[in-house]
Design a protein around this motif. Structure first.
Motif, PDB file in Angstrom:
ATOM      1  N   UNK A   1       0.497  -0.729   0.042  1.00  0.00           N
ATOM      2  CA  UNK A   1       0.044   0.050  -0.062  1.00  0.00           C
ATOM      3  C   UNK A   1       0.612   1.037   0.019  1.00  0.00           C
ATOM      4  N   UNK A   2       1.823   1.071   0.853  1.00  0.00           N
ATOM      5  CA  UNK A   2       2.700   2.530   1.171  1.00  0.00           C
ATOM      6  C   UNK A   2       3.440   2.569   0.086  1.00  0.00           C
ATOM      7  N   UNK A   3       4.152   1.308  -0.847  1.00  0.00           N
ATOM      8  CA  UNK A   3       4.699   2.361  -2.301  1.00  0.00           C
ATOM      9  C   UNK A   3       3.685   2.552  -3.027  1.00  0.00           C
ATOM     10  N   UNK A   4       2.630   1.914  -3.519  1.00  0.00           N
ATOM     11  CA  UNK A   4       2.196   2.242  -4.267  1.00  0.00           C
ATOM     12  C   UNK A   4       0.984   3.655  -4.325  1.00  0.00           C
ATOM     13  N   UNK A   5       1.039   4.121  -3.117  1.00  0.00           N
ATOM     14  CA  UNK A   5       0.955   5.911  -2.434  1.00  0.00           C
ATOM     15  C   UNK A   5       1.544   6.279  -3.017  1.00  0.00           C
ATOM     16  N   UNK A   6       2.833   6.183  -2.144  1.00  0.00           N
ATOM     17  CA  UNK A   6       4.341   7.280  -2.698  1.00  0.00           C
ATOM     18  C   UNK A   6       5.452   7.235  -4.253  1.00  0.00           C
ATOM     19  N   UNK A   7       4.424   6.125  -4.609  1.00  0.00           N
ATOM     20  CA  UNK A   7       4.904   5.719  -6.732  1.00  0.00           C
ATOM     21  C   UNK A   7       4.719   7.163  -6.987  1.00  0.00           C
ATOM     22  N   UNK A   8       3.052   7.260  -7.043  1.00  0.00           N
ATOM     23  CA  UNK A   8       1.926   7.816  -7.553  1.00  0.00           C
ATOM     24  C   UNK A   8       2.463   9.282  -7.273  1.00  0.00           C
ATOM     25  N   UNK A   9       2.579   9.504  -5.612  1.00  0.00           N
ATOM     26  CA  UNK A   9       2.907  11.208  -5.201  1.00  0.00           C
ATOM     27  C   UNK A   9       4.220  11.449  -6.261  1.00  0.00           C
ATOM     28  N   UNK A  10       5.284  10.769  -5.750  1.00  0.00           N
ATOM     29  CA  UNK A  10       6.892  11.454  -6.542  1.00  0.00           C
ATOM     30  C   UNK A  10       6.889  11.195  -8.043  1.00  0.00           C
ATOM     31  N   UNK A  11       5.772  10.523  -8.446  1.00  0.00           N
ATOM     32  CA  UNK A  11       6.100  10.339  -9.801  1.00  0.00           C
ATOM     33  C   UNK A  11       5.022  12.158 -10.469  1.00  0.00           C
ATOM     34  N   UNK A  12       3.792  11.897  -9.585  1.00  0.00           N
ATOM     35  CA  UNK A  12       2.811  12.949 -10.576  1.00  0.00           C
ATOM     36  C   UNK A  12       4.046  14.296  -9.758  1.00  0.00           C
ATOM     37  N   UNK A  13       4.166  14.759  -8.410  1.00  0.00           N
ATOM     38  CA  UNK A  13       5.338  15.675  -8.271  1.00  0.00           C
ATOM     39  C   UNK A  13       6.546  15.687  -8.852  1.00  0.00           C
ATOM     40  N   UNK A  14       6.988  15.456 -10.079  1.00  0.00           N
ATOM     41  CA  UNK A  14       8.772  15.400  -9.684  1.00  0.00           C
ATOM     42  C   UNK A  14       9.099  16.853 -10.012  1.00  0.00           C
ATOM     43  N   UNK A  15       8.347  17.168 -11.152  1.00  0.00           N
ATOM     44  CA  UNK A  15       8.557  18.042 -11.869  1.00  0.00           C
ATOM     45  C   UNK A  15       8.612  19.437 -10.623  1.00  0.00           C
ATOM     46  N   UNK A  16       7.980  19.739  -9.707  1.00  0.00           N
ATOM     47  CA  UNK A  16       7.737  20.085  -8.135  1.00  0.00           C
ATOM     48  C   UNK A  16       9.053  19.591  -7.528  1.00  0.00           C
ATOM     49  N   UNK A  17       9.814  18.902  -7.166  1.00  0.00           N
ATOM     50  CA  UNK A  17      10.697  18.285  -6.555  1.00  0.00           C
ATOM     51  C   UNK A  17      12.051  18.859  -7.545  1.00  0.00           C
ATOM     52  N   UNK A  18      11.991  18.412  -8.388  1.00  0.00           N
ATOM     53  CA  UNK A  18      13.187  18.363  -8.721  1.00  0.00           C
ATOM     54  C   UNK A  18      14.166  19.965  -8.903  1.00  0.00           C
ATOM     55  N   UNK A  19      12.535  21.466  -8.779  1.00  0.00           N
ATOM     56  CA  UNK A  19      12.368  22.032  -9.483  1.00  0.00           C
ATOM     57  C   UNK A  19      13.383  22.796  -8.381  1.00  0.00           C
ATOM     58  N   UNK A  20      12.931  22.196  -7.238  1.00  0.00           N
ATOM     59  CA  UNK A  20      13.379  22.925  -5.835  1.00  0.00           C
ATOM     60  C   UNK A  20      14.551  22.860  -5.821  1.00  0.00           C
TER      61      UNK A  20
ATOM     62  N   UNK B   1      11.123  10.186 -12.684  1.00  0.00           N
ATOM     63  CA  UNK B   1      10.540   9.321 -13.715  1.00  0.00           C
ATOM     64  C   UNK B   1      10.830   8.686 -14.036  1.00  0.00           C
ATOM     65  N   UNK B   2      11.946   8.131 -14.156  1.00  0.00           N
ATOM     66  CA  UNK B   2      11.677   6.518 -14.738  1.00  0.00           C
ATOM     67  C   UNK B   2      12.670   5.840 -13.250  1.00  0.00           C
ATOM     68  N   UNK B   3      13.066   6.217 -12.154  1.00  0.00           N
ATOM     69  CA  UNK B   3      13.930   5.193 -10.918  1.00  0.00           C
ATOM     70  C   UNK B   3      12.457   5.439 -10.627  1.00  0.00           C
ATOM     71  N   UNK B   4      11.671   6.041 -10.421  1.00  0.00           N
ATOM     72  CA  UNK B   4      10.708   6.375  -9.699  1.00  0.00           C
ATOM     73  C   UNK B   4       9.196   4.778 -10.083  1.00  0.00           C
ATOM     74  N   UNK B   5       9.835   3.865 -11.895  1.00  0.00           N
ATOM     75  CA  UNK B   5       8.781   2.987 -11.747  1.00  0.00           C
ATOM     76  C   UNK B   5       9.454   1.941 -11.053  1.00  0.00           C
ATOM     77  N   UNK B   6      10.199   1.622  -9.938  1.00  0.00           N
ATOM     78  CA  UNK B   6      10.757   0.770  -9.685  1.00  0.00           C
ATOM     79  C   UNK B   6       9.850   1.224  -8.040  1.00  0.00           C
ATOM     80  N   UNK B   7       8.847   1.910  -7.706  1.00  0.00           N
ATOM     81  CA  UNK B   7       8.580   2.458  -6.714  1.00  0.00           C
ATOM     82  C   UNK B   7       6.906   0.919  -6.584  1.00  0.00           C
ATOM     83  N   UNK B   8       6.450   0.272  -6.963  1.00  0.00           N
ATOM     84  CA  UNK B   8       5.470  -0.101  -6.776  1.00  0.00           C
ATOM     85  C   UNK B   8       6.027  -1.699  -6.142  1.00  0.00           C
ATOM     86  N   UNK B   9       7.681  -2.083  -6.711  1.00  0.00           N
ATOM     87  CA  UNK B   9       7.848  -3.296  -6.346  1.00  0.00           C
ATOM     88  C   UNK B   9       9.298  -3.280  -4.755  1.00  0.00           C
TER      89      UNK B   9
END
Length: 456
Positions: free
Chosen positions: A326-345, A361-369
């Protein structure tokens, strides 16, 4: 008589036992995450992408010595939790003393070695002519804190083995909050730039290590760091190393793989290296949370294994896997959607930002597993199964990742496609982890399983 701090391992309902251990562990990892992000964030505010690249290049060296702390931390936790489960409190004390004094000695030797060879080391890890001065400056100062870094990383794990998850968490928070507070003051306020980031890191590790020392010297602790309790024989050193080396190898190989991919990315320029470094920080948001979950359940699983409580072991594992997915899936969605904001910081340079966004966005593809991977890894370590732990540890960032990176770097001319080596490796690693755990479980719980069959 059982210690009150151990009671939750043995008698608390499974959800309460798991959550009471993983919540402090996850909070500790969040603080480690903020601690790691702070340096890059405030260095980014200098608007000097070469400084960001320099810190990114130097980070694998820092991670290498965090891995030494993990060697004693994970190895010691596995050994001590099993000893406490078996009622061997004296041996648990001897194990903690062994971890302290051996780790401290290694830290002092490493500190001197870096001071003597700082520039060659920086060139080795991928520093260019534009970043070598910044990287050398950073490592020279950080080296002074290596003994404290090893102790704080080791005992942030070991203290959890005696049921003191909140104390372990507090020590991490103390050190990391000091780093987060000092970073803007020293980097921007005093204008020390990378030297300020390094100084803040050293001071934070000193405070964290001292906090743990105060606890270990108090009457509240069941453990010991007294020289008279130091023992390497009686299977203490081999017991710690059998699990600690495989566990730390993952971090060591992560440092090595970071060095390799930094060197591969230099062909695309320093901005690609800076973007990759930031992408790794973004990916750490998912990785650190899931590492916290895995590390949090390891003492609990180790205690259940030591007590030969198969039913509770399985219940803890199932509940933890559900949480991890559950945590993997939630954090993957959050980080993929917010990648632009995070990198800009972290990055203002347009070229570096483009690389950082793509790599994130490439690295976060591992998130679900990843949650499954870290739970399986800690479940294997909790049994003291050295060979499966070793195989898994050298696979993700070693015998799987390095050949895949080599092949990708020779087949593809695109930096983005080369970065895909990491998620491809992670999915293969999860498959391997599940296979290894199933085999380990069947072997190490064979007696219990046979007894259940006879009862049926």
């Amino acid at each position: 008589m059982k210690k009150k701090t151990i009671d939750i391992f043995e008698n608390a309902p499974v959800p309460k036992a798991v959550l009471s251990n993983i919540i402090p562990s996850i909070i500790s990892m969040i603080m480690v995450l903020l601690y790691n992000l702070a340096d890059t964030f405030f260095i980014g505010k200098t608007r000097n992408a070469y400084m960001v690249a320099a810190v990114s290049v130097a980070t694998p060296v820092f991670l290498l010595f965090m891995a030494v702390g993990m060697l004693f931390g994970i190895g010691g936790t596995s050994m001590i939790s099993r000893m406490l489960g078996e009622g061997e409190e004296k041996k648990a004390k001897q194990t903690s003393a062994f971890c302290f004094w051996t780790g401290l000695t290694i830290g002092i030797v490493a500190m001197v070695a870096i001071w003597l060879m700082v520039e060659p080391i920086c060139h080795l890890v991928g520093a260019s002519e534009d970043t070598i001065e910044y990287a050398s400056q950073y490592l020279n100062i950080v080296a002074a804190g290596i003994p404290f870094l090893i102790i704080s990383n080791a005992f942030s794990n070991i203290i959890r083995s005696e049921g003191r998850a909140k104390t372990a968490m507090t020590g991490m928070i103390v050190g990391n909050m000091i780093n987060i507070v000092l970073d803007p003051i020293m980097i921007l306020g005093l204008g020390w730039n990378v030297a300020g980031a390094a100084a803040a890191t050293v001071i934070s590790n000193v405070f964290s290590a001292v906090f743990y020392l105060i606890h270990l010297l108090s009457k509240r602790s069941m453990l010991s760091i007294h020289p008279k309790d130091y023992r390497a024989r009686n299977r203490i050193a081999t017991g710690v190393m059998a699990i600690g080396i495989p566990a730390s190898l993952n971090s060591i190989l992560m440092s090595v793989s970071n060095i390799l991919i930094n060197n591969v990315m230099t062909q695309f320029g320093d901005m690609a290296v800076a973007g990759l470094g930031v992408a790794m920080k973004v990916n750490m948001i998912v990785v650190m949370l899931l590492l916290g979950l895995g590390a949090g359940i390891q003492p609990l699983l180790g205690y259940c294994f030591g007590a030969r409580n198969r039913k509770r072991y399985v219940a803890v594992l199932k509940f933890s896997l559900g949480l991890a997915i559950c945590l993997s899936l939630c954090m993957t969605v959050i980080c993929y959607a917010g990648a632009g904001t995070l990198v800009k910081a972290f990055l203002d340079n347009e070229d570096a930002f483009e690389y950082g966004m793509a790599f994130s966005r490439i690295y976060i593809l591992s998130g679900p597993v990843l949650g499954i991977l870290f739970v399986m890894a800690n479940a294997i370590q909790s049994t003291g199964a050295a060979v499966p732990s070793l195989i898994l540890s050298i696979s993700r960032q070693g015998i799987l990742y390095m050949p895949i990176l080599f092949v990708f770097s020779h087949i593809f001319d695109s930096a983005r496609m080369i970065a895909m080596a990491q998620p491809v490796t992670d999915y293969l690693s999860v498959t391997l982890a599940v296979i290894l755990f199933v085999n380990t479980y069947k072997k190490y719980f064979k007696d219990s399983m046979d007894e259940d069959v006879r009862q049926v």
